[in-house]
Design an enzyme around this catalytic site. Structure first.
Site, short mmCIF file in Angstrom:
data_model
loop_
_atom_site.label_atom_id
_atom_site.label_comp_id
_atom_site.label_asym_id
_atom_site.label_seq_id
_atom_site.Cartn_x
_atom_site.Cartn_y
_atom_site.Cartn_z
N ARG A 50 77.89 7.29 47.83
CA ARG A 50 79.12 7.27 47.04
C ARG A 50 80.14 8.33 47.48
O ARG A 50 81.31 8.01 47.72
CB ARG A 50 78.78 7.45 45.58
CG ARG A 50 79.91 7.10 44.62
CD ARG A 50 79.56 7.50 43.21
NE ARG A 50 78.15 7.24 42.92
CZ ARG A 50 77.41 7.99 42.12
NH1 ARG A 50 77.94 9.07 41.56
NH2 ARG A 50 76.16 7.68 41.88
N ASP A 82 68.27 -3.88 52.15
CA ASP A 82 69.30 -3.26 51.32
C ASP A 82 69.33 -4.05 50.03
O ASP A 82 68.83 -5.18 49.95
CB ASP A 82 70.65 -3.30 52.03
CG ASP A 82 71.74 -2.54 51.29
OD1 ASP A 82 71.40 -1.70 50.43
OD2 ASP A 82 72.91 -2.80 51.56
N ASP A 124 72.34 -4.11 47.37
CA ASP A 124 73.64 -4.66 47.00
C ASP A 124 74.18 -5.58 48.09
O ASP A 124 74.31 -5.18 49.25
CB ASP A 124 74.64 -3.54 46.75
CG ASP A 124 74.16 -2.58 45.66
OD1 ASP A 124 73.53 -3.06 44.71
OD2 ASP A 124 74.40 -1.37 45.79
N ASP A 126 73.72 -6.11 54.95
CA ASP A 126 74.97 -6.85 55.00
C ASP A 126 76.16 -5.97 55.38
O ASP A 126 77.27 -6.47 55.52
CB ASP A 126 75.26 -7.50 53.64
CG ASP A 126 75.64 -6.49 52.57
OD1 ASP A 126 75.06 -5.38 52.56
OD2 ASP A 126 76.53 -6.80 51.75
N ASN A 174 71.68 3.72 41.55
CA ASN A 174 71.35 2.81 40.45
C ASN A 174 70.37 1.72 40.87
O ASN A 174 70.17 0.77 40.12
CB ASN A 174 72.64 2.15 39.91
CG ASN A 174 73.65 3.17 39.44
OD1 ASN A 174 73.38 3.96 38.55
ND2 ASN A 174 74.83 3.17 40.05
N GLY A 201 78.14 0.24 51.95
CA GLY A 201 76.87 0.70 52.49
C GLY A 201 76.70 2.20 52.57
O GLY A 201 75.62 2.67 52.92
N SER A 219 72.67 3.35 46.77
CA SER A 219 73.01 3.43 45.35
C SER A 219 72.01 4.28 44.57
O SER A 219 70.80 4.19 44.77
CB SER A 219 73.05 2.02 44.74
OG SER A 219 73.22 2.09 43.34
#
Length: 259
Positions: A65, A13, A15, A201, A142, A62, A140
Protein backbone atom coordinates in the site's frame (compact mmCIF):
# COMPACT_ATOMS: atom_id res chain seq x y z
CA UNK A 1 7.86 -38.20 -8.24
CA UNK A 2 10.07 -38.05 -11.33
CA UNK A 3 12.08 -34.90 -11.95
CA UNK A 4 10.01 -33.99 -15.01
CA UNK A 5 6.78 -34.15 -13.01
CA UNK A 6 5.49 -31.05 -11.29
CA UNK A 7 4.70 -28.68 -9.87
CA UNK A 8 4.94 -29.39 -6.14
CA UNK A 9 3.16 -26.14 -5.23
CA UNK A 10 1.26 -23.27 -6.80
CA UNK A 11 1.27 -19.85 -5.12
CA UNK A 12 -1.54 -17.48 -6.06
CA UNK A 13 -1.94 -13.77 -5.69
CA UNK A 14 -5.35 -12.98 -4.20
CA UNK A 15 -6.78 -9.76 -5.58
CA UNK A 16 -7.73 -10.10 -9.23
CA UNK A 17 -6.73 -13.77 -9.29
CA UNK A 18 -8.79 -15.73 -6.75
CA UNK A 19 -11.14 -12.90 -5.83
CA UNK A 20 -12.27 -9.81 -7.66
CA UNK A 21 -11.44 -7.46 -4.83
CA UNK A 22 -8.93 -5.91 -7.24
CA UNK A 23 -11.92 -3.97 -8.55
CA UNK A 24 -12.71 -2.83 -5.03
CA UNK A 25 -9.06 -1.89 -4.47
CA UNK A 26 -9.03 0.09 -7.71
CA UNK A 27 -12.21 1.95 -6.72
CA UNK A 28 -10.75 2.72 -3.29
CA UNK A 29 -7.51 4.02 -4.82
CA UNK A 30 -9.43 6.22 -7.24
CA UNK A 31 -11.60 7.68 -4.48
CA UNK A 32 -8.50 8.34 -2.37
CA UNK A 33 -6.37 9.98 -5.04
CA UNK A 34 -9.16 11.92 -6.77
CA UNK A 35 -10.09 13.48 -3.44
CA UNK A 36 -6.46 14.28 -2.63
CA UNK A 37 -5.73 15.67 -6.11
CA UNK A 38 -8.86 17.83 -6.11
CA UNK A 39 -7.91 19.33 -2.77
CA UNK A 40 -4.39 19.98 -4.03
CA UNK A 41 -5.67 21.55 -7.27
CA UNK A 42 -8.06 23.81 -5.35
CA UNK A 43 -5.31 24.99 -3.02
CA UNK A 44 -2.70 25.60 -5.74
CA UNK A 45 -4.87 26.63 -8.70
CA UNK A 46 -3.49 23.73 -10.76
CA UNK A 47 -5.62 21.72 -13.17
CA UNK A 48 -7.20 18.64 -11.64
CA UNK A 49 -5.99 15.45 -13.36
CA UNK A 50 -7.93 12.43 -12.07
CA UNK A 51 -6.49 9.05 -11.17
CA UNK A 52 -6.92 6.87 -14.27
CA UNK A 53 -7.04 3.12 -14.88
CA UNK A 54 -3.59 3.37 -16.48
CA UNK A 55 -2.24 4.89 -13.24
CA UNK A 56 -3.59 1.96 -11.25
CA UNK A 57 -1.86 -0.65 -13.39
CA UNK A 58 1.40 1.30 -13.78
CA UNK A 59 1.96 2.56 -10.24
CA UNK A 60 -0.28 0.77 -7.72
CA UNK A 61 -1.42 -2.68 -8.81
CA UNK A 62 0.25 -5.51 -6.89
CA UNK A 63 2.42 -3.28 -4.69
CA UNK A 64 2.32 -2.85 -0.91
CA UNK A 65 0.00 0.00 0.00
CA UNK A 66 2.58 2.61 1.00
CA UNK A 67 4.75 1.76 -2.00
CA UNK A 68 1.71 2.31 -4.23
CA UNK A 69 1.05 5.74 -2.72
CA UNK A 70 4.69 6.75 -3.13
CA UNK A 71 4.92 5.42 -6.69
CA UNK A 72 1.83 7.25 -7.91
CA UNK A 73 2.69 10.55 -6.21
CA UNK A 74 6.18 10.36 -7.68
CA UNK A 75 4.61 10.00 -11.15
CA UNK A 76 2.83 13.32 -10.54
CA UNK A 77 5.96 14.98 -9.08
CA UNK A 78 4.24 15.30 -5.69
CA UNK A 79 6.41 14.99 -2.59
CA UNK A 80 5.03 14.15 0.85
CA UNK A 81 6.73 13.07 4.07
CA UNK A 82 6.64 9.33 4.59
CA UNK A 83 5.21 9.51 8.10
CA UNK A 84 4.68 6.28 10.04
CA UNK A 85 2.30 3.30 9.78
CA UNK A 86 0.57 4.61 12.92
CA UNK A 87 -0.44 7.85 11.14
CA UNK A 88 -4.19 8.55 11.20
CA UNK A 89 -6.01 8.39 7.84
CA UNK A 90 -6.35 12.18 7.95
CA UNK A 91 -2.56 12.71 7.92
CA UNK A 92 -1.14 14.16 4.70
CA UNK A 93 1.74 11.68 4.57
CA UNK A 94 2.51 8.59 2.51
CA UNK A 95 1.36 6.38 5.38
CA UNK A 96 -1.65 8.57 6.17
CA UNK A 97 -2.93 8.32 2.59
CA UNK A 98 -2.25 4.59 2.60
CA UNK A 99 -4.25 4.17 5.80
CA UNK A 100 -7.08 6.24 4.36
CA UNK A 101 -7.14 3.94 1.33
CA UNK A 102 -7.42 0.93 3.64
CA UNK A 103 -10.43 2.48 5.39
CA UNK A 104 -12.09 3.10 2.02
CA UNK A 105 -11.39 -0.47 0.91
CA UNK A 106 -12.78 -2.06 4.07
CA UNK A 107 -15.91 0.07 3.86
CA UNK A 108 -16.49 -1.02 0.26
CA UNK A 109 -15.98 -4.70 1.20
CA UNK A 110 -18.50 -4.37 4.05
CA UNK A 111 -21.00 -2.74 1.70
CA UNK A 112 -20.50 -5.03 -1.30
CA UNK A 113 -19.03 -8.30 0.02
CA UNK A 114 -16.35 -10.41 -1.69
CA UNK A 115 -16.74 -11.76 -5.22
CA UNK A 116 -14.89 -15.03 -5.93
CA UNK A 117 -13.78 -16.39 -9.31
CA UNK A 118 -15.52 -19.77 -9.44
CA UNK A 119 -13.21 -21.03 -12.20
CA UNK A 120 -10.15 -20.10 -10.14
CA UNK A 121 -11.58 -22.07 -7.21
CA UNK A 122 -12.26 -25.01 -9.52
CA UNK A 123 -8.60 -24.88 -10.60
CA UNK A 124 -7.35 -24.70 -7.00
CA UNK A 125 -9.48 -27.71 -6.00
CA UNK A 126 -8.18 -29.64 -9.02
CA UNK A 127 -4.56 -28.93 -8.02
CA UNK A 128 -5.22 -29.99 -4.42
CA UNK A 129 -6.90 -33.21 -5.56
CA UNK A 130 -3.56 -34.14 -7.13
CA UNK A 131 -1.62 -33.41 -3.91
CA UNK A 132 -0.20 -30.13 -5.22
CA UNK A 133 0.11 -27.65 -2.37
CA UNK A 134 -1.52 -24.25 -2.77
CA UNK A 135 -0.71 -20.93 -1.12
CA UNK A 136 -1.60 -17.26 -1.18
CA UNK A 137 0.98 -14.47 -1.43
CA UNK A 138 -0.60 -11.03 -1.37
CA UNK A 139 0.56 -7.50 -0.70
CA UNK A 140 -2.75 -6.81 1.03
CA UNK A 141 -2.95 -6.66 4.81
CA UNK A 142 -6.56 -7.81 4.43
CA UNK A 143 -5.89 -11.14 2.71
CA UNK A 144 -6.84 -13.41 5.60
CA UNK A 145 -10.12 -11.58 6.42
CA UNK A 146 -11.02 -11.66 2.71
CA UNK A 147 -10.36 -15.42 2.48
CA UNK A 148 -12.45 -15.99 5.58
CA UNK A 149 -15.26 -13.75 4.34
CA UNK A 150 -15.30 -15.70 1.06
CA UNK A 151 -15.16 -19.02 3.00
CA UNK A 152 -12.20 -20.33 1.02
CA UNK A 153 -9.40 -20.09 3.62
CA UNK A 154 -9.33 -23.91 3.89
CA UNK A 155 -8.19 -24.18 0.26
CA UNK A 156 -4.75 -22.73 0.95
CA UNK A 157 -1.95 -24.33 2.93
CA UNK A 158 -0.12 -21.08 3.64
CA UNK A 159 -0.92 -17.36 3.49
CA UNK A 160 1.70 -14.62 3.32
CA UNK A 161 0.10 -11.17 3.35
CA UNK A 162 1.00 -7.61 4.24
CA UNK A 163 0.90 -8.40 7.95
CA UNK A 164 3.45 -11.22 7.57
CA UNK A 165 5.56 -9.03 5.27
CA UNK A 166 5.77 -6.33 7.90
CA UNK A 167 6.63 -8.81 10.67
CA UNK A 168 9.39 -10.46 8.62
CA UNK A 169 10.55 -7.29 6.84
CA UNK A 170 9.89 -8.79 3.43
CA UNK A 171 10.39 -6.63 0.37
CA UNK A 172 7.34 -5.94 -1.76
CA UNK A 173 6.80 -6.85 -5.39
CA UNK A 174 8.54 -6.81 -7.84
CA UNK A 175 10.90 -8.51 -5.38
CA UNK A 176 10.04 -12.22 -4.95
CA UNK A 177 10.18 -12.31 -1.13
CA UNK A 178 6.51 -13.04 -0.41
CA UNK A 179 6.32 -15.89 -2.92
CA UNK A 180 9.50 -17.48 -1.59
CA UNK A 181 8.28 -17.06 1.99
CA UNK A 182 4.99 -18.75 1.10
CA UNK A 183 6.92 -21.81 -0.10
CA UNK A 184 8.85 -21.84 3.19
CA UNK A 185 5.60 -21.86 5.17
CA UNK A 186 4.21 -24.92 3.40
CA UNK A 187 4.43 -28.07 5.49
CA UNK A 188 6.45 -31.06 4.35
CA UNK A 189 9.77 -31.26 2.49
CA UNK A 190 11.18 -27.89 1.34
CA UNK A 191 10.01 -26.82 -2.12
CA UNK A 192 12.38 -24.94 -4.41
CA UNK A 193 10.94 -22.12 -6.55
CA UNK A 194 11.93 -24.07 -9.67
CA UNK A 195 9.45 -26.75 -8.59
CA UNK A 196 6.61 -24.28 -8.03
CA UNK A 197 4.37 -21.93 -9.98
CA UNK A 198 3.28 -18.35 -9.33
CA UNK A 199 -0.11 -17.12 -10.56
CA UNK A 200 -0.38 -13.34 -10.91
CA UNK A 201 -2.39 -10.66 -12.67
CA UNK A 202 -0.09 -7.68 -11.98
CA UNK A 203 3.05 -6.62 -13.82
CA UNK A 204 4.93 -6.29 -10.53
CA UNK A 205 3.75 -9.76 -9.54
CA UNK A 206 4.85 -11.60 -12.67
CA UNK A 207 8.18 -9.77 -12.47
CA UNK A 208 8.52 -10.99 -8.89
CA UNK A 209 7.87 -14.58 -9.95
CA UNK A 210 10.42 -14.24 -12.73
CA UNK A 211 13.04 -12.77 -10.38
CA UNK A 212 12.38 -15.60 -7.92
CA UNK A 213 13.19 -18.22 -10.60
CA UNK A 214 9.84 -19.96 -10.26
CA UNK A 215 9.33 -22.85 -12.64
CA UNK A 216 6.20 -21.29 -14.09
CA UNK A 217 4.94 -17.72 -13.90
CA UNK A 218 1.33 -17.81 -15.04
CA UNK A 219 -0.12 -14.42 -15.92
CA UNK A 220 -3.86 -13.70 -15.78
CA UNK A 221 -4.46 -10.91 -18.29
CA UNK A 222 -8.18 -10.32 -17.79
CA UNK A 223 -8.07 -6.96 -19.57
CA UNK A 224 -6.05 -8.09 -22.59
CA UNK A 225 -3.25 -5.59 -21.98
CA UNK A 226 -0.60 -7.85 -23.51
CA UNK A 227 1.95 -6.60 -20.97
CA UNK A 228 2.45 -9.56 -18.63
CA UNK A 229 4.65 -11.67 -20.88
CA UNK A 230 7.16 -8.83 -21.32
CA UNK A 231 7.41 -8.59 -17.52
CA UNK A 232 8.25 -12.25 -16.98
CA UNK A 233 5.15 -14.42 -17.47
CA UNK A 234 5.92 -17.78 -19.13
CA UNK A 235 2.27 -18.36 -19.96
CA UNK A 236 -0.64 -15.89 -20.18
CA UNK A 237 -4.37 -16.65 -20.11
CA UNK A 238 -7.47 -14.46 -20.06
CA UNK A 239 -9.31 -16.47 -17.40
CA UNK A 240 -9.20 -19.79 -15.58
CA UNK A 241 -11.62 -21.46 -17.99
CA UNK A 242 -8.47 -22.03 -20.05
CA UNK A 243 -6.49 -23.63 -17.22
CA UNK A 244 -6.17 -27.20 -15.95
CA UNK A 245 -3.69 -29.01 -13.75
CA UNK A 246 -2.75 -31.08 -16.80
CA UNK A 247 -1.71 -27.98 -18.70
CA UNK A 248 0.49 -26.90 -15.78
CA UNK A 249 2.08 -30.36 -15.54
CA UNK A 250 2.70 -30.36 -19.30
CA UNK A 251 4.56 -27.06 -19.02
CA UNK A 252 6.80 -28.41 -16.26
CA UNK A 253 7.47 -31.60 -18.20
CA UNK A 254 8.37 -29.70 -21.38
CA UNK A 255 10.49 -27.24 -19.41
CA UNK A 256 12.42 -30.09 -17.82
CA UNK A 257 13.09 -31.65 -21.21
CA UNK A 258 14.27 -28.33 -22.65
CA UNK A 259 16.63 -27.85 -19.70
Amino acid sequence: MRMNDGPDAVVFDLDGVITFTARVHQAAWKELFDSFLKEKANSTGATFQPFEDADYYAYVDGKPRYDGVSSFLHSRAIELPYGAPSDPPSAITICGLGNRKNELFNRKVREGGVEVDDEAIRFVRELRSQKIKTGIASSSRNATPILEAARIANLFDAVVDGVVSQQLHLRGKPQPDIFVQCLKQLTGPPIRPQRAAVVEDAMAGVEAGHRGNFGLVLGIDRHGTGLLQSHGANMVIRDFCEMTSGRVRAFFTEHARAA
